[in-house]
Every structure is written in structure tokens, then in C-alpha cells.
Design a protein around this motif. Structure first.
Motif, PDB file in Angstrom:
ATOM      1  N   ILE A   1      -3.576  -0.480  -1.387  1.00 40.04           N
ATOM      2  CA  ILE A   1      -4.748   0.267  -0.918  1.00 40.04           C
ATOM      3  C   ILE A   1      -4.994   1.384  -1.903  1.00 40.04           C
ATOM      4  O   ILE A   1      -4.123   2.220  -2.165  1.00 40.04           O
TER       5      ILE A   1
ATOM      6  N   LEU B   1      -8.420   1.833   9.303  1.00 45.32           N
ATOM      7  CA  LEU B   1      -7.766   0.742   8.580  1.00 45.32           C
ATOM      8  C   LEU B   1      -6.602   0.234   9.412  1.00 45.32           C
ATOM      9  O   LEU B   1      -5.789   1.008   9.900  1.00 45.32           O
ATOM     10  N   VAL B   2      -6.537  -1.094   9.559  1.00 49.59           N
ATOM     11  CA  VAL B   2      -5.407  -1.701  10.258  1.00 49.59           C
ATOM     12  C   VAL B   2      -4.700  -2.618   9.277  1.00 49.59           C
ATOM     13  O   VAL B   2      -5.349  -3.457   8.651  1.00 49.59           O
ATOM     14  N   VAL B   3      -3.412  -2.405   9.106  1.00 43.18           N
ATOM     15  CA  VAL B   3      -2.646  -3.277   8.204  1.00 43.18           C
ATOM     16  C   VAL B   3      -1.825  -4.237   9.053  1.00 43.18           C
ATOM     17  O   VAL B   3      -1.342  -3.872  10.140  1.00 43.18           O
ATOM     18  N   PHE B   4      -1.660  -5.450   8.541  1.00 43.99           N
ATOM     19  CA  PHE B   4      -0.899  -6.468   9.278  1.00 43.99           C
ATOM     20  C   PHE B   4       0.298  -6.925   8.449  1.00 43.99           C
ATOM     21  O   PHE B   4       0.404  -6.661   7.264  1.00 43.99           O
ATOM     22  N   GLU B   5       1.159  -7.655   9.148  1.00 48.53           N
ATOM     23  CA  GLU B   5       2.437  -8.032   8.522  1.00 48.53           C
ATOM     24  C   GLU B   5       2.248  -9.021   7.384  1.00 48.53           C
ATOM     25  O   GLU B   5       3.078  -9.105   6.487  1.00 48.53           O
TER      26      GLU B   5
ATOM     27  N   VAL C   1      -4.025  -8.654   0.357  1.00 47.34           N
ATOM     28  CA  VAL C   1      -4.188  -7.296  -0.171  1.00 47.34           C
ATOM     29  C   VAL C   1      -2.918  -6.909  -0.926  1.00 47.34           C
ATOM     30  O   VAL C   1      -1.811  -7.015  -0.393  1.00 47.34           O
TER      31      VAL C   1
ATOM     32  N   ARG D   1       0.180  -9.068   4.981  1.00 48.39           N
ATOM     33  CA  ARG D   1      -0.559  -8.499   3.853  1.00 48.39           C
ATOM     34  C   ARG D   1      -2.062  -8.646   4.064  1.00 48.39           C
ATOM     35  O   ARG D   1      -2.821  -8.802   3.113  1.00 48.39           O
TER      36      ARG D   1
END
Lengths: 385, 90
Positions: B40, B66-70, B37, B72
């Protein structure tokens, strides 16, 4: 539910107004910070928050105080007692978990449990000992050596409890000793035969016969029809016998008066160490009798705890000379007669009891004639001439 | 033709966007995981727009999280009713 790494390393609760959420989400994506952006607050690790804080210009947010273990330590860093208590609890937990709290015995054995416990205590296994100071193999060998009837024993540790399983050796019933030589069964005393049971030999009397002490009841001489020769006569011979019991009570006597036992000391034993709660008497002087009572603590009537309560009771006995009244003389004579009767009747059945008493110059005499049924046979070896 | 590289340089790894979808099966809740990603574009409870290399992904539904991760990646959770894939970042 807070994740474990959040709790261990510390975290903060971040609140963001709805119009800033999009900018926040892009910032977190760019910085590589994990977060769940749902409705309302979200949690952020402390190390991520420090990075976020440096790049969050222009984003409205509210951060809570530090939570988790670092937060707890930070807020309580001036409370030394809490830290000391926590450390003490940790040390006690480590220390106490290495001690024997209970010994549970199971298995198929007719040996009384207290005997097995005593043998285990002699071998080194008892409540309060450290597990790492015990050699289970040596304890098992010591127990088998102490009791030849034990065929197999195992000691296992589960937590703070030592489980001992004991299995008896098969075929350990004692066999009757084979009697050697030759003997008759003769009457031990005078009486009237009630019942005779012959196991070996020839019966010389029958029920109803009057016998004197020394008369042969079962003969060890076998008749020609039975092969002849001698044997060791065996059997049971029951007869009605009589005895006289005479009890004399002097008018001058002594009476012992005992006071009500009073609790004089209380202590608690934990892992064998005694902790005194209170003690009323410093030294027990002459005339005091002491009763020590130790009560084990049991949980749910099943689990023994390594704690016991020890109570000491003291009571005073005073003895003084008295002159007995007539009624008291009879009362004492009756008590002594009953005690003598119990000794005479040991193993026998009482048939009749005649009691008579008379007062004398010195006191009182009670005479009793006892008729009872008892075994009268005894072995009398036949000596070769 | 010989490819010439500057000394000390290395090839930059390509980010290949991936897409995973899972139906959790509790009250119609499902989740979409997208890696690679870039940013957003839209974030609300009814719609989430993710812009990746080579395309855009728009997810619509109800109560979206929405969950964002390290690395990307992003995960969208909620009652998803529609997914639209568009090629190109615009």
C-alpha cells in the motif's frame, strides 16, 4: 457489530495514530491478517494479534484487554460461583426442556376437558412427565379405548407443550330404546288432569278429569278402527297433585359454630413436586375441618404453567346443646320445610302452598299443604292371561 | 527445447491481479476489491494507492476505508470520486 468468530475466539481493539497507519496496513497485508483500517480503532482477532505483536516493532499502537468469551472467562476465572451458576443453569435448561409443561386439548368433542385430562393422566401423559418416557401411539390408543365416542385422537409435541386433538365419532347420539311388550299408562297418584299428550295408544282421560292412583290414563288396547290389538302405550300426562309436609322441631337442640377459616399451610407444586412454604399446624386435632384449595397458574389467561399454588385452610366447628327460643324454632322449621319442598317439587311446578304451625310442649310443628303440577303417568304392563 | 527442472521443485503459481467494483447505492458509497496487492503506497481518507504486480491503482474520494484480507486482497470502501490505473510499479 462484532463478528461471531471474533466474539467466540476473542478479539482486541487496536488504536493506531494516523502517521503509523500506512506502516500498519503494509504489515497486516504482509502477514495476511484481515482488518478494516478506517478512522479510529479497529478490531483484531486474538490469534492474529499474537502474530502481529511479534512483528510490530517500530509501529506505535495501543491494544485493549481481551474481549469476547475468552476475555470473560479470563476476567472471571476466580469467580467460582459464577461458573457453578452457569453450569447449573445449563443443566436445568437441558433437564427442564424435556419435561411436559402443559397439555392443551382441542378438537370437536363434547366430552368435558377434565375427563379427557384424567384419561390422559391414566395413560401416562400429564404435566411433569418426561417426553422421552412417553409413547404417543400407546397414549392415543388408550384414549380411544377409554372413550368409544372418540373416533380419532392425536398427540403432538411442540417444545415443552403436548397438543392433544380429539375428534368425536359421527353418529354417536344414543337412539331411544325400543320398548317391547304391551302396556298401559296409569296414574301414579291422585290428581286432576291438566294436560295429556299421547304418543302411542288411546287417551282415556281429558283435562279436568279427577283421577285416582291406578286409573288408566292412556290405554294400550287399540280400537278396531285403528287396527285392533295391543301396543306399548306412551305419552305424557300432567296433573295437579297435592302433598302434605310436616316438620317437627324439638326445643332442645344443638348449634354448631364455625370459626373463620384461617390459612394454615401454603405450598407450591412444580411439575408435580410439592414445595412447602409454611405450615402453621402440626396436626389438626379433633374438631378441625380442613379445606384444601389448589390453584393453577395461568399466563395471560391462556397458557397454563406447570406450577400451582396449594392453600390449606382450617376452621374449627364447635357443637353445643341449646334451648331454642320461639323465633329460632320457627326459623329452623322454615328451613327444613323449604328443603322438604325442594324434594317434593323435583320436576314439578308449584301452584299453591299453605303453611300452618303451632307450638307444642316439646317444640314446634309446621304443616304445609303443597299443590303442584307433576307428571303422573307410569307404565303398567298388560300381562297375557 | 526441453525444460529442465530441479528435482523437488515446483512451479510457483502466478498472482494474477483482479479488480472488482460494486456500487452499493447508498449515498454514493461504492467499493473496490483488488487482489494481488503487493503493498500500500498511500493511505488516507481522501486517497488510497495500491501497488500490484504490473501496475498501480489510485483511488480518490471521501471517507475512504481500507480493508485488507488474508489472501493479499484489499477492498476500498467509501464515496469514490476517481480511479486511476497506471501500468508499472513506479
Amino acid at each position: 457489530m462484532v463478528k461471531s468468530d471474533f466474539f467466540i475466539f476473542g478479539y482486541r481493539k487496536i488504536s493506531v495514530p494516523p502517521h503509523s497507519r500506512l506502516r500498519l496496513a503494509n504489515l497486516l497485508l504482509r502477514l495476511g491478517i484481515s482488518a478494516q483500517l478506517g478512522e479510529g480503532d479497529f478490531l483484531m482477532r486474538e490469534r492474529d494479534f499474537r502474530r502481529f505483536r511479534n512483528h510490530a516493532e517500530g509501529i506505535e499502537y495501543t491494544a485493549s484487554e481481551l474481549y469476547g468469551i475468552p476475555g470473560i472467562i479470563s476476567r472471571n476465572r476466580w469467580r467460582y460461583a459464577s461458573a457453578v451458576a452457569l453450569l447449573l443453569a445449563l443443566i436445568l435448561n437441558i433437564f427442564l426442556s424435556g419435561l411436559v409443561w402443559d397439555v392443551r386439548i382441542s378438537g370437536e368433542s363434547r366430552l368435558p376437558e377434565y375427563e379427557i385430562r384424567e384419561a390422559l393422566a391414566e395413560a401416562g401423559l400429564s404435566v411433569g412427565r418426561r417426553f422421552d418416557s412417553l409413547n404417543m401411539n400407546e397414549i392415543e390408543h388408550a384414549l380411544v379405548k377409554s372413550y368409544p365416542k372418540i373416533g380419532w385422537v392425536t398427540v403432538n409435541r411442540r417444545g415443552t407443550v403436548a397438543y392433544v386433538e380429539v375428534v368425536e365419532r359421527e353418529g354417536t347420539e344414543e337412539e331411544p330404546e325400543e320398548k317391547l311388550g304391551y302396556a298401559n299408562v296409569v296414574a301414579e297418584r291422585d290428581g286432576v288432569i291438566d294436560e295429556i299428550t299421547v304418543k302411542r295408544g288411546v287417551a282415556m282421560v281429558k283435562a279436568g278429569d279427577v283421577v285416582r292412583a291406578g286409573d288408566v290414563l292412556i290405554s294400550g288396547v287399540l280400537p278396531e278402527e285403528a287396527g285392533g290389538g295391543l301396543c306399548y302405550a306412551e305419552g305424557e300426562v300432567w296433573a295437579s297433585v297435592s302433598d302434605k309436609i310436616t316438620v317437627e322441631v324439638k326445643r332442645e337442640g344443638s348449634d354448631t359454630e364455625r370459626s373463620e377459616p384461617a390459612l394454615s399451610a401454603l405450598s407450591v407444586k412444580i411439575f408435580g413436586f410439592s414445595l412447602n412454604i409454611f405450615k402453621k399446624y402440626g396436626n389438626y386435632g379433633e374438631g378441625y375441618a380442613i379445606i384444601d384449595d389448589e390453584e393453577d397458574c395461568v399466563l395471560f389467561d391462556k397458557y397454563r404453567l406447570p406450577v400451582s399454588i396449594c392453600r390449606t385452610y382450617a376452621y374449627r366447628e364447635t357443637t353445643e346443646s341449646v334451648i331454642y327460643t320461639d323465633d329460632r324454632l320457627v326459623e329452623i322449621a322454615l328451613v327444613r320445610t323449604r328443603a322438604a319442598l325442594a324434594t317434593v317439587l323435583c320436576g314439578g311446578d308449584l301452584l299453591k302452598l299453605f303453611t300452618d304451625g303451632r307450638y307444642t310442649e316439646d317444640g314446634y310443628i309446621m304443616q304445609s299443604t303443597v299443590v303442584y303440577m307433576a307428571e303422573v303417568g307410569r307404565d303398567a304392563p298388560i300381562l297375557a292371561e | 527445447m526441453t525444460k529442465v527442472m530441479k528435482r523437488g521443485a515446483s512451479e510457483r503459481p502466478k498472482i494474477i491481479p483482479t479488480l472488482e467494483a460494486e456500487l452499493i447505492g447508498r449515498g454514493g458509497v461504492s467499493s473496490f476489491s483488488v487482489s494481488g496487492v503487493v503493498c500500500i503506497g498511500e493511505l488516507s481518507e481522501e486517497a488510497v494507492l495500491l501497488i500490484c504486480h504490473g501496475g498501480r491503482l489510485r483511488v480518490t474520494g471521501e471517507r475512504l476505508d481500507l480493508v485488507v484480507f488474508e489472501n493479499r486482497s484489499a477492498e476500498i470502501r467509501g464515496k469514490i470520486s476517481g480511479v486511476t490505473l497506471t501500468y508499472g510499479k513506479k
